[in-house]
Design an enzyme around this catalytic site. Sequence first.
Site, mmCIF file in Angstrom:
data_model
loop_
_atom_site.group_PDB
_atom_site.id
_atom_site.type_symbol
_atom_site.label_atom_id
_atom_site.label_comp_id
_atom_site.label_asym_id
_atom_site.label_seq_id
_atom_site.Cartn_x
_atom_site.Cartn_y
_atom_site.Cartn_z
ATOM 1 N N GLU A 189 0.793 -1.226 0.000
ATOM 2 C CA GLU A 189 0.000 0.000 0.000
ATOM 3 C C GLU A 189 0.828 1.280 0.000
ATOM 4 O OE1 GLU A 189 -3.038 -0.142 3.033
ATOM 5 O OE2 GLU A 189 -4.005 -1.859 2.109
ATOM 6 N N GLU A 373 -5.548 -8.526 0.492
ATOM 7 C CA GLU A 373 -6.239 -8.219 1.754
ATOM 8 C C GLU A 373 -7.702 -7.936 1.462
ATOM 9 O OE1 GLU A 373 -4.674 -4.997 4.161
ATOM 10 O OE2 GLU A 373 -2.613 -5.677 3.831
HETATM 11 C C1 FCB Z 1 -4.628 -2.067 5.307
HETATM 12 C C2 FCB Z 1 -3.274 -2.482 5.847
HETATM 13 C C3 FCB Z 1 -3.328 -3.596 6.848
HETATM 14 C C4 FCB Z 1 -4.536 -3.493 7.757
HETATM 15 C C5 FCB Z 1 -5.805 -3.255 6.985
HETATM 16 C C6 FCB Z 1 -7.048 -3.174 7.819
HETATM 17 O O1 FCB Z 1 -4.576 -0.741 4.906
HETATM 18 O O2 FCB Z 1 -2.429 -2.898 4.798
HETATM 19 O O3 FCB Z 1 -2.114 -3.618 7.536
HETATM 20 O O4 FCB Z 1 -4.327 -2.588 8.751
HETATM 21 O O5 FCB Z 1 -5.683 -2.105 6.215
#
Ligand code: FCB
Length: 467
Positions: A189, A373
Site C-alpha cells: 500500500e 487483503e
Molecule cells: C490495510 C493495511 C493492513 C490493515 C488493513 C485493515 O490498509 O495494509 O495492515 O491494517 O488495512
Amino acid sequence: MANDASAVFDARSPQSLADPFTPPADSSLWRKNFLLGAATASYQIEGAVAEDGRLPSIWDTFSATPGKVLAGDTGAVACDHYHRWQEDVDMLAGLGLEAYRLSIAWPRVMDASGAPNRKGLDFYKRLLARLKEKGIATSVTLYHWDLPQHLEDRGGWLNRDTAYRFADYADLMSRELAGSVDAWSTLNEPWCSAYLGYGNGHHAPGLADGRFATQAMHHLLLAHGLALPVLRANDPASQKGIVANMGRGTANSDSAADRRATYLFEVQHNAWILDPLLKGAYPRDLFELWPGTEPLVLDGDMQTIAAPLDFLGVNYYFRTNLASDGAHGFREVPPQGVERTQMGWEVYPDGLRDLLTGFRKTYANLPPIYITENGMASDDKVTDGRVDDTQRIAFLKRHLAAVDQAIKAGVDVRGYFLWSLMDNFEWAFGYERRFGVVHVDYATQKRTIKRSAELVAKFLRERKART
Ligand code: FCB
C-alpha cells in the site's frame, strides 16, 4: 435458550451443513488452484520490538507519541508472534489455509550500516521453513510500513537515498531467503505510506504536506522498481509483484460534476500508483487535483518503475461515495442506512468486482491479480469459548462472490488472502478494532478460532475432498 434461528448457525447442528459461508457450486472458488490464505504484517503481530538487535522503526516512534494512536496502544507486544510463531503456524495449518502472507521487519534484519542481523534473519528462516514443512505457500512483503527510524532521521521516503537502501535490503533478503518464498511483494500500500504518512500525517512518520506525499510516492515506487531486478536475479523461481490498496468511488448523482469528482478520486487512489507501474507515467489529472505537487523525477526513473510485474496484489475494504466540491476536487457524501463495520466502513462487495473489471479495461498489460487483503473489523467477544462473528461470515461470502463475478467477467484473479489471520495492532486504531478470523485475548495471548475461520476451514476441507 436456543431458538430456531440460532440453531442454523450452531456448528454442532446438522443444519450447519447448509452453512452461511460455503460458495455456490458454480463458484470459481471451488477450483483447486484458486489460492485461499490469510495475511498479517510484522509490526501488527510480532511484538519483541527491542529483542535480538531489532532497531526502532517509525511505528515505534509514532505510536509512542501521545495522541497518535487510540488509547496510546503500541506494537511493543502485539500478538507476541515473535515468540509464539510455531503455535501460529500450527493454527494456520489446522485451518487448512493454503497460503500465508507475512511481512519482514526491515529493522530486525539489517543494522544501520546495512550489515545483516543474523538473529533477526534466523527468525524468518525458521518461520518460512516451518510453513514449507506444513505445505503452506509463502507470500512475503518486504515493506509493510515499518521503516527503520535511522532512515527516517535522514529524510525517510522524502530522501531518494532510501530507495537505494531498500534495494540493498531486497538484495540481502532475496539472497538469504531464496527458495523459501513463493511470492515477493516489494511494498504494501504505497498510497498509505505516502499519503497517510507524509500527506496528512495520520500514519508514521506523521508529516502533513501535499508536496511531501507525491515526492514520497515517487521514491517508494522507485524503491519498488530498483528492487524488482534484484529479486529476479537472486530468486528467479519466485513470483514478484507489489500490493496496493485500491479505492472504489461511486458518484452521488449522475451530474457531470459528480462523475468528474468520482473520476478524480479514483485517479488519486488508483491511477497515482497503477499508471506509473503499468503505463510508465503519472496521471496528469493528479496535478490538476493537487496543483504544484509534481515530484522530482530523474531520467530513467519511470522506466525503472514500470518494469513488468508477475502479479498485482489488490487490497480492498470499502467504497467512497462522492460529489463535486464545487471547485476542482471531490467531497465525500456518506450514504445513509447502509451496513457498516466496526471501522465505520461501508460493506460494499460490488466495489471489488467493479474495480477489477475496470482495471482490466484500463490496463491492457494488467498482470494476474491476487486479492492480498480483504476483511472487516467487528467488536468480537468470546462467549463460552466461541466467537460468533456472523457479520464477518456474510462479508467474506459476499466479497468472494464479487471475486467470482470478476473472474467470470474475464479478470485473472488467482487467489484471496483474508485480512487478517488474527486480531492485531490496527495502526492508528490500536487493539480496539478486531480484523482477525482468530480472536486474540491480549491479556493472556490466548487465540480462539472464530466461527468465520471454522467455516473457511470447512469449505477448504470439502474442496480438498473433491479433488
Ligand atoms: C490495510 C493495511 C493492513 C490493515 C488493513 C485493515 O490498509 O495494509 O495492515 O491494517 O488495512
